[in-house]
Write a protein that holds these residues in place. Structure first.
Motif, PDB file in Angstrom:
ATOM      1  N   THR A   4       1.730  -2.627   3.485  1.00  0.00           N
ATOM      2  CA  THR A   4       1.577  -3.837   3.133  1.00  0.00           C
ATOM      3  C   THR A   4       2.394  -4.873   3.919  1.00  0.00           C
ATOM      4  O   THR A   4       3.552  -4.643   4.241  1.00  0.00           O
ATOM      5  CB  THR A   4       1.830  -4.180   1.653  1.00  0.00           C
ATOM      6  OG1 THR A   4       1.199  -3.169   1.068  1.00  0.00           O
ATOM      7  CG2 THR A   4       1.029  -5.421   1.376  1.00  0.00           C
ATOM      8  N   ARG A  46     -10.906  -1.243  -4.692  1.00  0.00           N
ATOM      9  CA  ARG A  46      -9.867  -2.449  -5.237  1.00  0.00           C
ATOM     10  C   ARG A  46      -8.762  -2.156  -4.050  1.00  0.00           C
ATOM     11  O   ARG A  46      -7.788  -1.685  -4.640  1.00  0.00           O
ATOM     12  CB  ARG A  46      -9.599  -2.389  -6.420  1.00  0.00           C
ATOM     13  CG  ARG A  46      -9.189  -3.982  -6.739  1.00  0.00           C
ATOM     14  CD  ARG A  46      -7.738  -3.463  -7.632  1.00  0.00           C
ATOM     15  NE  ARG A  46      -6.783  -3.456  -6.508  1.00  0.00           N
ATOM     16  CZ  ARG A  46      -5.511  -2.748  -6.792  1.00  0.00           C
ATOM     17  NH1 ARG A  46      -5.021  -2.815  -7.992  1.00  0.00           N
ATOM     18  NH2 ARG A  46      -4.698  -2.543  -5.654  1.00  0.00           N
ATOM     19  N   ASN A  58      -1.121  -8.496  -3.384  1.00  0.00           N
ATOM     20  CA  ASN A  58      -1.026  -8.187  -1.987  1.00  0.00           C
ATOM     21  C   ASN A  58      -2.538  -8.484  -1.376  1.00  0.00           C
ATOM     22  O   ASN A  58      -3.662  -8.510  -2.081  1.00  0.00           O
ATOM     23  CB  ASN A  58      -0.649  -6.795  -2.082  1.00  0.00           C
ATOM     24  CG  ASN A  58       0.855  -6.607  -2.435  1.00  0.00           C
ATOM     25  OD1 ASN A  58       1.594  -7.287  -2.267  1.00  0.00           O
ATOM     26  ND2 ASN A  58       1.077  -5.595  -3.218  1.00  0.00           N
TER      27      ASN A  58
HETATM   28  O1  LIG Z   1      -0.156  -1.250  -1.653  1.00  0.00           O
HETATM   29  C1  LIG Z   1       0.881  -2.247  -2.009  1.00  0.00           C
HETATM   30  O2  LIG Z   1       1.544  -2.937  -1.317  1.00  0.00           O
HETATM   31  C2  LIG Z   1       0.908  -2.446  -3.497  1.00  0.00           C
HETATM   32  C3  LIG Z   1      -0.168  -1.963  -4.275  1.00  0.00           C
HETATM   33  O3  LIG Z   1      -0.258  -0.656  -4.585  1.00  0.00           O
HETATM   34  C4  LIG Z   1      -1.178  -2.807  -4.359  1.00  0.00           C
HETATM   35  O4  LIG Z   1      -1.170  -4.117  -3.980  1.00  0.00           O
HETATM   36  O5  LIG Z   1      -2.281  -2.180  -4.679  1.00  0.00           O
END
Ligand SMILES: O=C([O-])CC(=O)C(=O)O
Ligand SMILES: [Mg+2]
Length: 669
Positions: free
Chosen positions: A190, A242, A497
Motif C-alpha cells: 500500500t 473490496r 487505504n
Molecule cells: O492492505 C493494506 O494496506 C491494509 C488492508 O488490509 C486494507 O486496507 O485492506
C-alpha cells in the motif's frame, strides 16, 4: 517452473521445493527441485506439461471412494497424488528430485543469482558462456537494483520493476526489500499495489499466484495440485470484492495476496516457497472491468448465495485436504457481507485469520495502548468514535472492548458503551437496531438519532476518532477542529487505504489541531467534568493531534516542528502473527492471540519514538519486531493448548529468529 533434469535421484517424493532441504549457508547445497519423471522437454530443456495426463487418470481411476464425499481427493492429505490408494492398474506420478542447471537454472527465480554465480558454480552447473565473465556479489547487485528502481519517477513503474525482479531473482528481490524496507514498502504494498490492482489487466505480463474461478468448480483440488510447491504454510486469499478502499476489482485483486505474501517473507521471514497467493474469481460487479477487453477475470456479474458459498466451501475443504490442518488461510479484502460469515463459518474447523477484521484490530489496539503513554489514562477512560462500521471498524471496536473488559473485569456489553460507530446512515443507535447488519448490532447504544459525523463528534465527545470508512477526506476541517476543541491531544487515526481514501492527511491532522494555552486546557477539562459551555480562545501555534494512518504519509513540517505520522497498517501484525502460528504448529486462531500480538507490538515503541509523537515503531526494525510478535503469539498458543509443536522451545524469540528465511544467496555445490 519445473526444471529440466541433468541428474535425478529416483524414489523420493513429496519434498518441499526450495526450502531447507539440505544444508545451511556454509554447507554448499544443490538447487534442488521436486519434479515428476514424465518430461516432455522443450528446446531449452524445460519440462513442459508434465502433469497433465497422469494426474487426470489418477483422479478418474485411483480415487473411487473417499471419507468425506470429495470425489477428487486421494488417500489423505499427505497422499497428494493418490499413490497410496492406487492399485496396479492405476496410473501414478513418478516423482523424483532433480537439480536445476544451465539455462533452466538461470531462469528459475528461486535459484537464480545472476552475475553472483561463482566461477566454481558456473562450472558445476553448466553456466559457462551463459553469463558474461564478471562476477559480482549480492551487495553490489542490491546497490545497482535500488538505483535502477529509483530511476523511475512513477510509483507504478517502480512496482513493475520490483515484480519483474521477483520473477527473475527471488533472493535479490527479498534482499532489496529487506534492506530498503521503508522506501520499498509503499511500492510493493500500500498504496502502489492498489493502483497496480486497478491497472492489473494493462500491466499483466506473467501470471502470479493461483486463480480459482467458477470454471474450476468441482476441480479445485486439481487446481491446487498444479501449483509447483507442495509444502505450503500460508495462503492469502481474496475474492477481490473490496480491494483496500477501492471497491470491487474482481480478479485483478490478485495484487493484494501477492503483496501480502511478499511481506510475509520480507517482514516475517516465512520462506517464499511456503507462501501461496490465491484469487477466487466469482465474477465482478465493476462495470468498467466488465467492459474492458484487457480485464483478466471472468466477465460476468458476481455469483452470490449458494453458488458462492459452495465454491468457497470446496476451496476450504480442498486446502485442508491438500496441505493439512496447519496451513494458515488469511482472508483478505472480502466484502463485509462475506468476510464476517466466512470467518465465523471456518474459525472452528480451519486455521483462519481475517486480516481486515483481526489484523487491523490488533495493530490499532497496539497503537492505542502506545498512545495512552502520551495522553494518559487507561482504555476504559477513553471514548472512541468510528467513521465506518465494516470489517475494520467493528473488528477494532470489538478488540478494544475485549482488552478493556480484561483490564477492568467489566462485562463486554458494559465496556462496549464507550465505543460508538457512525455508518452511512449516521450514528448507530438502538432505534436503528432492527435494520442493522448483524455485525453492527452490538454497537447500537441508547442515543437520539444523529445524522452526520460532525454532530456525532459534538454529541459523543470522543477522545479518539478512527476512520475506517474507505471515504477519502471524510474528516473535514470542522470535524478535526471539533476533536481539537474537546481534547488536549486528540487521537486521530485515518485508516482507510490507499492514500486517496484516507479520511484526512497527516498535514491536515496537524494543521487543524493547534496548541492551546494552558488556561484553555483547564477550561476544556472544566467543560468535560462539569458539562458547562465555555468560550475558548485558541492560541494557534502547533499541531497537537496524535495521528496515524493506514497508508504512509511523509513527515510534516509545521511552524518549525517536524511531525512524524505513524502507519497503523496491519503489515505490522500479520507477518509476525503468522510466523508465530506456523512455528508453534498452532491449529486455531483465538482472540487472545490477537491481544498477545498487540501487546508485543506496543512494547516495541521506544522512548525515542514517543518523543517524535510516534505510536508505532519504524518499519526499519520490522524483522526484530516480527520475531517478538511471533514469540508472544506462540507463547499464548502454548498456554491455551493450541500449539502442536512440542516440546515448547525455551527461548521463543530466538526460536522465531532461527526460523526466519534470510535472502542471502546460498552456495551451490
Ligand atoms: O492492505 C493494506 O494496506 C491494509 C488492508 O488490509 C486494507 O486496507 O485492506
Ligand atoms: Mg486488506
Amino acid at each position: 517452473m519445473i526444471s529440466a533434469t541433468r541428474c535425478t535421484f529416483l524414489g523420493c517424493s513429496g519434498l518441499g521445493g526450495s526450502g531447507n532441504i539440505c544444508g545451511g549457508q556454509r554447507r554448499g547445497y544443490g538447487p534442488w527441485r521436486v519434479t515428476c519423471m514424465s518430461p516432455i522437454n522443450d528446446r531449452n530443456g524445460s519440462v513442459v506439461n508434465v502433469m497433465e495426463t497422469p494426474l487426470k487418470e489418477i483422479k478418474k481411476e485411483a480415487v473411487v471412494e473417499d471419507v468425506d464425499d470429495n470425489p477428487i481427493s486421494g488417500g489423505g492429505p499427505r497422499d497428494v497424488y493418490g499413490e497410496d490408494k492406487a492399485t496396479e492398474d492405476h496410473f501414478v506420478t513418478p516423482w523424483s528430485v532433480s537439480v536445476a542447471s544451465g539455462y533452466t537454472l538461470l531462469r528459475d527465480p528461486h535459484f537464480n543469482k545472476g552475475l553472483a554465480f561463482t566461477e566454481k558454480e558456473r562450472d558445476a552447473h553448466y553456466l559457462r558462456g551463459l553469463l558474461p565473465p564478471t562476477t559480482i556479489p549480492q551487495e553490489t547487485q542490491v546497490r545497482k537494483m535500488i538505483q535502477h528502481i529509483r530511476q523511475y519517477q512513477v510509483p507504478l513503474q517502480r512496482y513493475m520493476a520490483m515484480m519483474d525482479l521477483q520473477e527473475r531473482n527471488e533472493r535479490l528481490f527479498y534482499k532489496l526489500l529487506i534492506d530498503h524496507v521503508e522506501e520499498l514498502l509503499p511500492i510493493v504494498y500500500t498504496p502502489t499495489v492498489g493502483e497496480a490492482c486497478q491497472k492489473y489487466g494493462d500491466i499483466f505480463m506473467r501470471p502470479q499466484g493461483l486463480y480459482i474461478s467458477l470454471k474450476e468448480k468441482g476441480r479445485i483440488q486439481e487446481v491446487l495440485r498444479n501449483w509447483p510447491e507442495k509444502n505450503i504454510q500460508v495462503i492469502v486469499v481474496t475474492d477481490g470484492e473490496r480491494i483496500l478502499g477501492l471497491g470491487d476489482l474482481g480478479c485483478q485483486g490478485m495484487g493484494i495476496p501477492v503483496g501480502k505474501l511478499s511481506l510475509y517473507t520480507a517482514l516475517g521471514g516465512v520462506r517464499p516457497s511456503a507462501c501461496l497467493p490465491i484469487t477466487i474469481d466469482v465474477g465482478t460487479n465493476n462495470e468498467r472491468l466488465l467492459n474492458d477487453e484487457l480485464y483478466i477475470g471472468l466477465k460476468q456479474r458476481r455469483a452470490t448465495g449458494q453458488e458462492y458459498s459452495e465454491l468457497m466451501h470446496e476451496f476450504m475443504t480442498a486446502v485442508k485436504q491438500t496441505y493439512g490442518e496447519k496451513v494458515l488461510i488469511q482472508f483478505e479484502d472480502f466484502a463485509n457481507h462475506n468476510a464476517f460469515d466466512l470467518l465465523e463459518k471456518y474459525r472452528s474447523t480451519h486455521l483462519v485469520f481475517n486480516d481486515d477484521i483481526q489484523g487491523t484490530a490488533s495493530v490499532v489496539l497496539a497503537g492505542l495502548v502506545a498512545a495512552l503513554k502520551l495522553v494518559g489514562g487507561n482504555l476504559a477512560d477513553h471514548k472512541f468514535l468510528f467513521l465506518g462500521a465494516g470489517e475494520a471498524g467493528t473488528g477494532i471496536a470489538e478488540l478494544i472492548a475485549l482488552e478493556t473488559s480484561k483490564q477492568t473485569n467489566a462485562p463486554l456489553d458494559e465496556v462496549r458503551k464507550n465505543i460508538w460507530l457512525v455508518d452511512s446512515k449516521g450514528l448507530i443507535v438502538s432505534s436503528r437496531k432492527e435494520s442493522l447488519q448483524h455485525f453492527k448490532k452490538p454497537w447500537a447504544h441508547e442515543h437520539e438519532p444523529v445524522k452526520n459525523l460532525l454532530d456525532a463528534v459534538n454529541k459523543i465527545k470522543p477522545t479518539v476518532l478512527i476512520g475506517t470508512s474507505g471515504q477519502g477526506s471524510a474528516f473535514t476541517k470542522e470535524v478535526v477542529e471539533a476533536m481539537a476543541s474537546i481534547n488536549e491531544k486528540p487521537i486521530i487515526l485515518s485508516l482507510s487505504n490507499p492514500t486517496s481514501q484516507s479520511e484526512c492527511t497527516a498535514e491536515e491532522a496537524y494543521t487543524w489541531t493547534q496548541v492551546i494555552e494552558p488556561a484553555c486546557i483547564f477550561a476544556l477539562k472544566f467543560e468535560r467534568i462539569f458539562g458547562s459551555t465555555l468560550t475558548i480562545l485558541f492560541h494557534f501555534s502547533q499541531g497537537r493531534a496524535i495521528f496515524a494512518s493506514g497508508s504512509p504519509f511523509s513527515p510534516v513540517e509545521y511552524k518549525g516542528k517536524v511531525f512524524v505520522p505513524g502507519q497503523a497498517n496491519n503489515a505490522y501484525i500479520f507477518p509476525g502473527f503468522g510466523l508465530g502460528l506456523i512455528m508453534s504448529g498452532t491449529i486455531r486462531v483465538h482472540d487472545d492471540l490477537l491481544l498477545a500480538a498487540s501487546e508485543a507490538l506496543a512494547e516495541q515503541v521506544s522512548e525515542e519514538n514517543f518523543e517524535k509523537g510516534l505510536i508505532f515503531p519504524p518499519f526499519t526494525n520490522i524483522r526484530k519486531i516480527s520475531a517478538h510478535i511471533a514469540a508472544k503469539v506462540a507463547a499464548k498458543a502454548y498456554e491455551l493448548g493450541l500449539a502442536t509443536r512440542l516440546p515448547q522451545p525455551k527461548d521463543l524469540v530466538k526460536f522465531a529468529e532461527s526460523c526466519m528465511y534470510t535472502p542471502a544467496y546460498r552456495s551451490y555445490r
